[in-house]
Write a protein that holds these residues in place. Structure first.
Motif, mmCIF file in Angstrom:
data_model
loop_
_atom_site.group_PDB
_atom_site.id
_atom_site.type_symbol
_atom_site.label_atom_id
_atom_site.label_comp_id
_atom_site.label_asym_id
_atom_site.label_seq_id
_atom_site.Cartn_x
_atom_site.Cartn_y
_atom_site.Cartn_z
ATOM 1 N N ASN A 185 -21.600 -2.769 19.256
ATOM 2 C CA ASN A 185 -22.149 -3.947 18.576
ATOM 3 C C ASN A 185 -23.393 -3.785 17.575
ATOM 4 O O ASN A 185 -23.390 -4.274 16.503
ATOM 5 C CB ASN A 185 -22.605 -5.198 19.531
ATOM 6 N N GLU A 186 -24.302 -3.035 18.264
ATOM 7 C CA GLU A 186 -25.500 -2.677 17.471
ATOM 8 C C GLU A 186 -25.407 -2.044 16.267
ATOM 9 O O GLU A 186 -26.108 -2.263 15.100
ATOM 10 C CB GLU A 186 -26.516 -2.046 18.438
ATOM 11 N N THR A 187 -24.574 -0.979 16.441
ATOM 12 C CA THR A 187 -24.389 -0.101 15.244
ATOM 13 C C THR A 187 -23.189 -0.326 14.228
ATOM 14 O O THR A 187 -23.027 0.182 13.353
ATOM 15 C CB THR A 187 -24.493 1.435 15.715
ATOM 16 N N ARG A 200 -22.680 -2.477 23.833
ATOM 17 C CA ARG A 200 -23.943 -2.861 23.038
ATOM 18 C C ARG A 200 -24.197 -2.008 21.935
ATOM 19 O O ARG A 200 -24.489 -2.439 20.870
ATOM 20 C CB ARG A 200 -25.261 -2.831 24.330
#
Ligand code: ADP
Ligand code: MG
Ligand code: ZN
Length: 501
Positions: free
Chosen positions: A379-381, A376
């Motif tokens: 993906n987010e960063t 997660r």
């Protein structure tokens, strides 16, 4: 044409075969010494146009190509990883066509005698079942340059000209967009685990042409349409889905599918015609007189076999067999080499600090964290495990403390966030933030008593048989302690307090 709606069309059986072009990450190009690969931090699109070229890869008259041995090795490894027969003698052929970004007027490829034939790739379907997709052939070839068209003029960048590729051609063995997606993901894992390609799809280093036809179940193969150069897993599935419905509709309404090449319009989610079979070019293939045949002997194959790394399928098997992971989690962990290696490193650290009996539990917890929070955050960063500050030691420490119940899972998430941000060790973060789990009865019991006194209504309901309210009380205690209380102990002590009162 608008995208046909699936409910309006009775879809026929889909038949899909894929042709995948994989850019090999050799240091130099296939027939000259120009660099084929750039420092990991620089992408091809970032370097100056035509800075990585020489008379050979720009097709000057009088130059002679010399085959890069590494390209042959990488192709053999791709063949071995997909259980192909390696051809003892294969030929390089000229594929003739005219396009400005093809300086020689022909592409050097392989035709009659490719390097590898008749392989098979085991894939995992979304429902967890395994399926075998046959590989028709694997051949080597050079990439062309890149034309960029502006209004009224075009520019050429030949940095890519002569960069080595393998083309991996499957048999028409896939029967749905999801199967095609699973095949592509598996193939992507295989080439990246082998280390023969970086698999970067945005850069076009792993691209796919999809051949699609439909038929009544069990009937002969139908006429196929080829969808060109789709460069994301998601788009390939969408393009095939559209094509299956379009062809089903054509046949259902009494028409015939024409053999043609189409391209995918990702904006509309449709495929549009590019050229029909009649317009298809005759490439006039013939063996390249400048290059001798490629001979591969058994010793060479044996040596390369020994150097094969653990492949995704074997790795999945190992995770399931030794750690008791679910096939699904094992699949997620092996979706990239980076993730799988990170997980293995976490487990190496944990093996040193965990007794054998607890290792499977730790392995599951670690897998949950890698597949959950770690993916997660990546993906987010937009970071990779290389660029992020997270290390296998961090995660191993977190898993160990969770196992020892020294931190709660809420606490662990907070710690993880801080570790990700700062790169500090888990114990440093715990000390700095005061996140150690509270297990001390002298602290927790008074809080429990206070909560029970504050909710007499709920206490009465609980005592009259509404057992589920235990969760409410535990929740209140967790809230009071900002998630730091040891939930197992709180649960036990709340029960005691409620039954003794
Ligand atoms: P070409 O070299 O002209 O592209 P091939 O016969 O080598 O054609 O096939 C290319 C790809 O098309 C292969 O992946 C093959 O599996 C697939 N293919 C062949 N026939 C069909 C069909 N009827 N439906 C779907 N795919 C097909
Ligand atoms: Mg083709
Ligand atoms: Zn060159």
């Amino acid at each position: 044409m608008k995208a046909p709606k699936s409910q309006q069309v009775r879809r026929l059986e889909a038949v899909i075969g894929l042709e995948v072009h994989v850019q090999l990450s050799t240091a130099s190009k296939i027939f000259c010494s120009c660099p084929a690969r750039l420092p990991a931090t620089v992408s091809v699109s970032e370097i100056e146009a035509n800075s990585h070229v020489c008379p050979i890869c720009t097709g000057h008259p009088g130059t002679l190509p010399v085959l890069n041995r590494k390209v042959v090795e990488f192709a053999i490894q791709a063949g071995l990883a997909t259980q192909c027969a390696i051809n003892p003698k294969s030929l390089l052929a000229r594929k003739n066509y005219f396009y400005p970004d093809l300086p020689k007027g022909y592409q050097i490829s392989q035709y009659d005698e490719p390097m590898c034939r008749n392989g098979v790739l085991g894939i995992q379907l979304p429902n967890g079942e395994e399926k075998r997709v046959r590989i028709h052939r694997i051949h080597i070839e050079e990439d062309a340059g890149k034309s960029i068209h502006y209004s009224g003029f075009s520019v050429l960048n030949l940095n890519r000209a002569g960069v080595p590729l393998v083309e991996i051609v499957s048999e028409p063995d896939m029967a749905s967009p999801a199967e095609a997606g699973a095949y592509l993901r598996e193939l992507h894992s295989v080439v990246t685990f082998l280390g023969i390609s970086d698999g970067n799809m945005e850069e076009g280093n792993f691209r796919c042409d999809a051949n699609v036809s439909v038929r009544e179940p069990g009937a002969e193969l139908g006429t196929r349409v080829e969808i060109k150069n789709v460069n994301s897993f998601k788009f390939i599935e969408k393009a095939i889905e559209f094509e299956v419905l379009r062809q089903s509709e054509v046949l259902r309404s009494g028409g015939t599918v024409i053999q043609e090449t189409r391209s995918f319009d990702s904006f509309r989610g449709t495929t549009v015609p590019m050229r029909s079979k009649e317009e298809a070019e005759d490439y006039r293939y013939f063996p390249d007189p400048d290059l001798i045949p490629i001979y591969v002997d058994g010793d060479w194959i044996e040596e390369l076999k020994k150097r094969l790394p653990e492949l995704p399928q074997q790795r999945r098997g190992r995770y399931v067999a030794t750690y008791g992971l679910s096939a699904y989690d094992a699949g997620l962990l092996t979706s990239s080499r980076e993730i799988a290696e990170f997980y293995d490193q976490v487990m190496e650290v944990l093996k040193k600090s965990t007794v054998d009996a607890e290792l499977t539990q730790s392995a599951k917890t670690a897998a949950n964290w890698v597949c959950g929070e770690v993916l997660r955050m990546l993906n987010e960063t937009g970071q990779t495990l290389q660029t992020s500050k997270l290390t296998p030691h961090h995660l191993a420490e977190l898993v160990r403390l969770l196992q020892l119940q020294q931190i709660s899972s809420t606490g662990a998430k907070q710690i993880f966030g801080k570790v990700w941000e700062t790169g500090k060790s888990v114990s440093e973060v715990i000390q700095g933030e005061g996140l150690v789990q509270i297990s001390d009865p002298a602290v927790l019991k008074p809080i429990i008593d206070k909560i029970i006194a504050a909710f007499p209504g709920q206490v009465a309901e609980y005592r009259s048989g509404k057992d589920k309210l235990i969760g409410f009380f535990v929740g209140q205690v967790m809230k009071e302690t900002q998630g730091k209380a040891n939930p197992t102990l709180v649960n036990e002590w709340v029960r005691q307090a409620l039954s003794s009162g």
